[in-house]
Motif scaffolding. Structure first.
Motif, PDB file in Angstrom:
ATOM      1  N   GLU A  69       0.802  -1.227   0.000  1.00  0.00           N
ATOM      2  CA  GLU A  69       0.000   0.000   0.000  1.00  0.00           C
ATOM      3  C   GLU A  69       0.834   1.277   0.000  1.00  0.00           C
ATOM      4  N   ASN A  70       2.154   1.150   0.124  1.00  0.00           N
ATOM      5  CA  ASN A  70       2.997   2.342   0.234  1.00  0.00           C
ATOM      6  C   ASN A  70       4.206   2.292  -0.694  1.00  0.00           C
ATOM      7  N   PRO A  71       3.953   2.147  -2.002  1.00  0.00           N
ATOM      8  CA  PRO A  71       5.092   2.095  -2.926  1.00  0.00           C
ATOM      9  C   PRO A  71       5.868   3.416  -2.895  1.00  0.00           C
ATOM     10  N   GLY A  72       7.180   3.288  -2.889  1.00  0.00           N
ATOM     11  CA  GLY A  72       8.019   4.480  -2.913  1.00  0.00           C
ATOM     12  C   GLY A  72       8.296   5.091  -1.552  1.00  0.00           C
ATOM     13  N   LYS A  73       7.587   4.649  -0.523  1.00  0.00           N
ATOM     14  CA  LYS A  73       7.843   5.182   0.822  1.00  0.00           C
ATOM     15  C   LYS A  73       8.939   4.388   1.500  1.00  0.00           C
ATOM     16  N   ARG A  74       9.695   5.077   2.337  1.00  0.00           N
ATOM     17  CA  ARG A  74      10.684   4.360   3.139  1.00  0.00           C
ATOM     18  C   ARG A  74       9.953   3.653   4.276  1.00  0.00           C
ATOM     19  N   ILE A  75      10.214   2.359   4.381  1.00  0.00           N
ATOM     20  CA  ILE A  75       9.586   1.560   5.429  1.00  0.00           C
ATOM     21  C   ILE A  75      10.691   0.941   6.274  1.00  0.00           C
ATOM     22  N   PHE A  76      10.574   1.167   7.569  1.00  0.00           N
ATOM     23  CA  PHE A  76      11.534   0.622   8.516  1.00  0.00           C
ATOM     24  C   PHE A  76      10.827  -0.371   9.429  1.00  0.00           C
ATOM     25  N   LEU A  77      11.601  -1.283   9.952  1.00  0.00           N
ATOM     26  CA  LEU A  77      11.132  -2.216  10.963  1.00  0.00           C
ATOM     27  C   LEU A  77      12.061  -2.044  12.150  1.00  0.00           C
ATOM     28  N   LEU A  78      11.501  -1.985  13.353  1.00  0.00           N
ATOM     29  CA  LEU A  78      12.357  -1.772  14.523  1.00  0.00           C
ATOM     30  C   LEU A  78      13.439  -2.831  14.629  1.00  0.00           C
ATOM     31  N   SER A  79      13.054  -4.081  14.459  1.00  0.00           N
ATOM     32  CA  SER A  79      14.007  -5.196  14.479  1.00  0.00           C
ATOM     33  C   SER A  79      13.349  -6.331  13.706  1.00  0.00           C
TER      34      SER A  79
END
Length: 201
Positions: A69-79
């Motif tokens: 749902e968020n192409p082009g957005k930076r997506i981070f995961l805590l761990s």
């Protein structure tokens, strides 16, 4: 019960069939006896509960839906999302960046995260300190929180116990994400201690 959209690559047809049969036979999950697969000379016993649990399936569903749902957005995961190398590798290959390792060591500084980014909280949950850091950056913590509902249930229970003036004793690996998160939430309400093993009691 809610069902989740988990990539088929994570589901074994054999395991899915076994779990489905057990669910039909024991809807309330009161029978803890193992499942026996009888191959004549070979018998395999499987624990009553195995494979991805509700919380893990929920986390995987949210993570991959967030990516879609968020192409082009930076997506981070805590761990790590969960302790499954394939799932974590697939998330990395989908562009998700990990902010910390599973011991809490910083890989990517929080200072590089912006309010326009997405930060997924893993199934283990996170500490109140990290939640505050993310909120201070402008991250919507609740929107992409994949914390297992059963982990949150433990946190809520510790809050109730705290109101009775008890000390919260948490048994677990002190460096594990879920233990750190649970300690953080419990310690906010009552004296709390993490006990690694019986020798520490």
């Amino acid at each position: 019960m809610k069902s989740f959209d988990v990539p088929v690559v994570y589901r074994s047809p054999l395991i899915s069939a076994i779990k489905k049969k057990r669910k039909e036979e024991d809807r309330m999950k009161k029978d803890f006896s193992p499942t026996m697969l009888d191959f004549g000379p070979l018998k395999i016993y499987l624990a009553r509960h195995f494979g991805f649990c509700y919380g893990v399936e929920n986390a995987i569903d949210i993570a991959f839906r967030t990516i879609d749902e968020n192409p082009g957005k930076r997506i981070f995961l805590l761990s790590e999302m969960i302790h499954n190398p394939q799932v974590n590798a697939d998330l990395r290959n989908s562009g998700v960046q990990f902010l910390q390792d599973n011991k809490g060591t910083q890989i990517i500084p929080f200072e590089t995260v912006t309010a326009d980014d997405i930060v997924l909280i893993p199934a283990f949950g996170t500490t109140l300190t990290i939640e505050k850091k993310l909120r201070d950056i402008g991250i919507q913590v609740e929107e992409y929180n994949t914390t297992c509902p059963f982990v949150e249930k433990v946190w809520n229970r510790s809050e109730v116990i705290a109101q009775k003036a008890y000390t919260i004793v948490i048994h677990g690996k002190p460096s594990h994400e879920e233990t750190r998160a649970t300690f953080s939430h419990a310690a906010a309400n009552a004296p709390s201690v993490v006990v690694k093993d019986m020798q520490q009691t």
